[in-house]
Scaffold this motif. Sequence first.
Motif, short mmCIF file in Angstrom:
data_model
loop_
_atom_site.label_atom_id
_atom_site.label_comp_id
_atom_site.label_asym_id
_atom_site.label_seq_id
_atom_site.Cartn_x
_atom_site.Cartn_y
_atom_site.Cartn_z
N GLY A 121 -22.71 15.05 24.34
CA GLY A 121 -22.60 14.35 23.07
C GLY A 121 -21.26 13.65 22.93
O GLY A 121 -21.18 12.51 22.47
N MET A 122 -20.18 14.33 23.37
CA MET A 122 -18.86 13.72 23.32
C MET A 122 -18.77 12.52 24.26
O MET A 122 -18.13 11.50 23.94
N ILE A 159 -24.75 16.87 19.41
CA ILE A 159 -23.76 17.92 19.13
C ILE A 159 -24.22 18.80 17.98
O ILE A 159 -24.13 20.03 18.04
N ARG A 198 -22.88 19.75 23.96
CA ARG A 198 -21.74 19.22 23.22
C ARG A 198 -20.90 18.28 24.08
O ARG A 198 -20.42 17.24 23.61
N ALA A 247 -27.11 21.03 19.13
CA ALA A 247 -26.62 22.06 20.05
C ALA A 247 -25.92 23.17 19.27
O ALA A 247 -26.14 24.36 19.53
N ASN A 248 -25.09 22.79 18.30
CA ASN A 248 -24.41 23.80 17.47
C ASN A 248 -25.41 24.61 16.66
O ASN A 248 -25.29 25.83 16.54
N SER A 251 -23.04 24.29 25.29
CA SER A 251 -21.74 23.71 25.67
C SER A 251 -21.93 22.41 26.44
O SER A 251 -21.21 21.43 26.21
#
Length: 379
Positions: free
Chosen positions: A194-195, A224, A191, A227-228, A188
């Motif tokens: 990354g955003m 992202i 992400r 991470a996913n 999390s």
Amino acid sequence: MFSNRIELFSILGFRVSVDLSWIILAVLITWSLATGYFPRIIDGVSPVAAWWLGAAGAVGLFASIILHEFAHSWIARQFDMPIRGITLFIFGGVAEMEDEPPSARAEFFMAIAGPLMSYALALLFYGLSGLLPVEMLAALLTYLATINTMLATFNLIPAFPLDGGRVFRAALWWKTNDYAKATRIAASLGRFFGMVLIMSGVLSLVAGNPIAGIWQGLIGFFIIAVANSSEFQMTLKTGFEDKTVGQIMVRDPVSIPADTPLEDVIEDYFYRRHHRVFPVVRGSTLLGCIRVEDVGRIAREEWAQKTAGDVLPTAGKIGTVTPETPVMEALKRMRELETSRLMVAKNGELRGMLTLRDIMSYLTIRQELNASGRQHRSA
């Protein structure tokens, strides 16, 4: 992950490769150093010398990233973690682990080793730059010291999959003794970071700095995605930790007798049952498999004379596992063979078929049942 890579050499048993995307990064680095960095800090440097220094800077960064990843790989070996090799690509480098770390302690020491190596290289280059009287060499070493410092510091940001994110996950894992929870929280954060990079890239584009904006955005999307992917791998690992192929496979799958004419194979199996691959058997003995593309290579006028068994020597190979094979090992075999299905056999006899769709359906149902159970308990 890397389909277009070139193997370069091995270092203490670790294969070092370069993905073709690295060439893009090497060209960009060389160009930016030759046209911007070195002419700005070295008075009167000739264009030829600047380009030589730019190329040397790219090679130095190449070596620095290899040593950074080598540190990860060497520590991983001390904890019996298999590493396929080290690969350089457009976003830097990666030590290709075959599995997740076995413990929080292993994760911590493996993750921290890379930044420590980069900081050590930075100190070495800073020290050497102060000893050399040649201005151009001193400038090159200063650049390498700076870039290693930046590499280590950026990687220590606690956003998975960066090294700092792995250190953070190791700390959570050690504190909670819950690998799944630690991975979810670390992913999390990854992400979120990354955003932040993507939004920063958008602002850079608006401010008139397109190269920085595009680069920040690409790195953000990459973080992202990884991470996913890591969170998904964790879900697979926890969901199938104690499961075998025999518990998930489709038992008694439709199979084709070896003496079946190809005309009947096409009409009665491929057209009617809508599968692209079928096991071929003689009695209960598994001979292999037949695929749509294998039949397509046979001239149409030969379909009446040839049988399913005749096609097997030209059929593409498909993996075989036993019912006792762990599901995670079966998934690994699928990745290696680049296939989405495996035949399940024991003592030469066909026992079932395992497809990626079966695995994902099982995982989806299990997650839905777990979510329903949590809602029921909270109510």
